[in-house]
Design an enzyme around this catalytic site. Structure first.
Site, PDB file in Angstrom:
ATOM      1  N   ASN A 187     -17.770   3.832 -77.671  1.00  0.00           N
ATOM      2  CA  ASN A 187     -19.224   3.860 -77.806  1.00  0.00           C
ATOM      3  C   ASN A 187     -19.881   3.533 -76.474  1.00  0.00           C
ATOM      4  O   ASN A 187     -19.207   3.155 -75.513  1.00  0.00           O
ATOM      5  CB  ASN A 187     -19.688   2.845 -78.854  1.00  0.00           C
ATOM      6  CG  ASN A 187     -19.283   3.236 -80.264  1.00  0.00           C
ATOM      7  OD1 ASN A 187     -19.083   4.400 -80.567  1.00  0.00           O
ATOM      8  ND2 ASN A 187     -19.165   2.246 -81.128  1.00  0.00           N
TER       9      ASN A 187
ATOM     10  N   HIS B  35     -20.868   9.685 -86.496  1.00  0.00           N
ATOM     11  CA  HIS B  35     -20.894  10.475 -85.253  1.00  0.00           C
ATOM     12  C   HIS B  35     -21.173  11.956 -85.527  1.00  0.00           C
ATOM     13  O   HIS B  35     -20.671  12.837 -84.827  1.00  0.00           O
ATOM     14  CB  HIS B  35     -19.572  10.326 -84.482  1.00  0.00           C
ATOM     15  CG  HIS B  35     -19.269   8.925 -84.059  1.00  0.00           C
ATOM     16  ND1 HIS B  35     -19.792   8.356 -82.920  1.00  0.00           N
ATOM     17  CD2 HIS B  35     -18.512   7.961 -84.633  1.00  0.00           C
ATOM     18  CE1 HIS B  35     -19.368   7.104 -82.816  1.00  0.00           C
ATOM     19  NE2 HIS B  35     -18.597   6.839 -83.839  1.00  0.00           N
TER      20      HIS B  35
END
Length: 545
Positions: free
Chosen positions: A148, A70
């Site tokens: 997500n 990320h």
């Protein structure tokens, strides 16, 4: 000399108290930010250049280690507004979490969107899951809902997470991402078939951050005032902006023009007042094993069918303010799945259990032991702890009237004390052997087949094309295993991938590509190999100068 005098005069004219006067970190006004101090105007420089040393030494350190996953992200501030109900029931029937109780109750939030596997400067068009992390600044402290855009994951046991990410990252020798490595891992991980089906379809490249779904992915629990619990799944659904995805070809065309397009889209939409909105929906299930299902409800590679477990809207989120400083707000923002408030709880989801340690631990390493004192991470409520010291501690969490000599608990000498319990504890009972085993109901391929059949024709075509391209460069053993998985999911799925691999292999052989090295590009990129040759054949010679 005259120019320097004019600059000096202008600076002094502003006055040391001018709110826009440049200073050092010590608060000293800076009268010359153009020249270091030297012996004569040609040097050498002297050691007492305090302003320069402070400026350059901070510059040398102005990047914290980027996130292992990320790393590439964008963020915005906003507000969450609760509906106060679950269907026709008051939400208190299921959870005592205060932020949900009253219709219209607003809670400030900060959201960070991201790509998962690629570095911080990578294009936002690459095929990858997208992170969707929301920090709620509630009256009971922070709640982080970390998930997500896709509603499932590749693996169901946290033991495999480092292996998964290593396979997605560049080869440690060539430093090139390789489909051979990626599918080598997937071919030994049958439960990943469902997620691979989503990732290689258009759902693997959302058009923008504003136009993608979000999900908590893992299973959590809600607990009410009586200590009764239910299992829950969280889903963020775009409201007015809708959902849009890209094909591989469309993504590559966008990347050629702008590799920051999603960050720019989010920033400019908020800047012009077109605030994106998402509705938070939950699915609810009783907290037991549900033997009537053909999957385990704690398995994060599975969807809970909507026809059996309806979605209930519980609130909406609006992002209405851009960060004022990207580094301080987006880069230093830190999330963790263990950051829950009263009324919210963990399930026994194996991935959630592992994430709960890993996420906060990596922030302590990446940002520092006192990362929770940073404004973007600190709760909006007052904090009182016995934690002291550590790098970059800039305040102490004293309570009014606290005996500052006491940094432990319990104490009768004026230290901090425990809070009263807001409701009954939920106390599930366990009777099982301590073991290392996978869950009983794995059902690796059933939902992957359902997802394939639920795709539209063009989505299936894109899925087959992307998979065939990447698998064509893989070892024959990997190809065969993946085709076996896809066939178990759906016979048509497996047949089409096998045919696509054959066609793509023949095409690549005609182009005399060496497929044994696995030095291909990012997932689904049908022109990755061509780009290497194009750099030689389509470039232009230059003269020395």
């Amino acid at each position: 000399m005259k120019d320097n005098q004019n600059k000096s005069t202008a600076a002094s004219g502003n006055g040391a108290d001018d709110k826009r006067t440049l200073t050092t970190r010590q608060g000293h006004p800076v009268t010359d930010n153009q020249n270091i101090r030297t012996v004569g105007n040609r040097g050498p420089a002297t050691m007492e250049n305090y302003h320069f040393i402070e400026k350059i030494s901070h510059f040398d350190r102005e990047r914290v280690p980027e996130r292992v996953v990320h790393a590439r992200g964008a963020g915005a501030h906003g507000v969450f507004e609760a509906y106060g109900k679950v269907g026709d029931d008051p939400i208190s029937k299921y959870t005592r979490a205060k932020l949900f109780q009253e219709k219209g109750k607003q809670t400030p939030v900060f959201v960070r969107f991201s790509t998962v596997g690629h570095p911080s400067g990578s294009p936002e068009t690459l095929r990858d899951p997208r992170g969707f992390a929301v920090k709620f600044y509630t009256e009971d402290g922070n709640w982080d809902l970390v998930g997500n855009n896709l509603k499932i994951f590749f693996i169901r046991d946290a033991m495999k997470f480092p292996d998964l990410i290593h396979s997605q990252k560049p080869d440690p020798i060539t430093n090139i991402q390789s489909a051979g490595r990626i599918f080598d891992f997937f071919s030994g991980t049958p439960e990943a078939t469902h997620m691979v089906t989503f990732l290689y379809s258009p759902w693997g490249i959302p058009a923008t951050y504003r136009q993608m779904q979000g999900s908590g992915v893992n299973t959590y629990k809600w607990v009410n005032a009586d200590g009764e619990a239910v299992l829950v799944k969280y889903h963020w659904e775009p409201m007015k902006q809708g959902i849009r995805n890209l094909t591989q070809k469309e993504a590559q065309e966008i990347q050629a023009k702008n590799f920051n397009h999603a960050t720019q889209d989010l920033y400019e939409a908020i800047e012009r007042g077109d605030y994106p909105e998402w509705e938070l929906n939950v699915q609810i299930m009783s907290d037991d094993e549900h033997p009537e299902l053909d999957f385990d409800p704690l398995d994060d590679t599975k969807l809970w069918p909507r026809e059996q477990f309806p979605w209930y809207p519980v609130g909406k989120m609006t992002l209405n303010r851009n960060p004022e400083d990207y580094f301080n707000e987006v880069e230093l923002s830190a999330f963790g799945t263990g950051v829950l408030v009263d009324g919210l709880d963990f399930s026994d989801d194996k991935m959630l259990q592992g994430r709960t340690f890993s996420y906060s631990d990596t922030q302590r390493y990446r940002v520092g032991a006192n990362y929770l004192q940073l404004p973007i991470n600190a709760p909006k409520k007052q904090v009182y702890t016995n934690q002291r010291g550590g790098a970059m501690a800039f305040k102490t969490d004293f309570a009014p009237g606290q005996n500052k000599h006491v940094n432990y608990e319990p104490s009768v000498l004026g230290g901090l004390s425990e809070a009263p319990k807001p409701g009954k504890d939920y106390m599930p009972r366990y009777e099982a052997n301590l073991t290392r085993q996978h869950i009983d109901r794995t059902n690796h391929f059933g939902q992957a087949g359902d997802t394939y059949r639920n795709f539209e024709d063009w989505e299936r075509d894109e899925l087959i094309n992307n998979l065939s391209n990447d698998l064509a460069s893989c070892d024959k053993r990997i190809q065969d295993k993946m085709v076996e998985y896809f066939t178990q999911a759906d016979e048509d799925y497996g047949r089409r991938v096998a045919e696509g691999i054959k066609m793509m292999t023949e095409k690549m052989m005609k182009m005399k590509k060496n497929m044994s090295e696995g030095t291909d590009g990012p997932e689904g990129n049908v022109t990755g190999e061509e780009a290497v040759e194009d750099a030689q054949t389509k470039s232009h010679p230059g003269k020395q100068y």
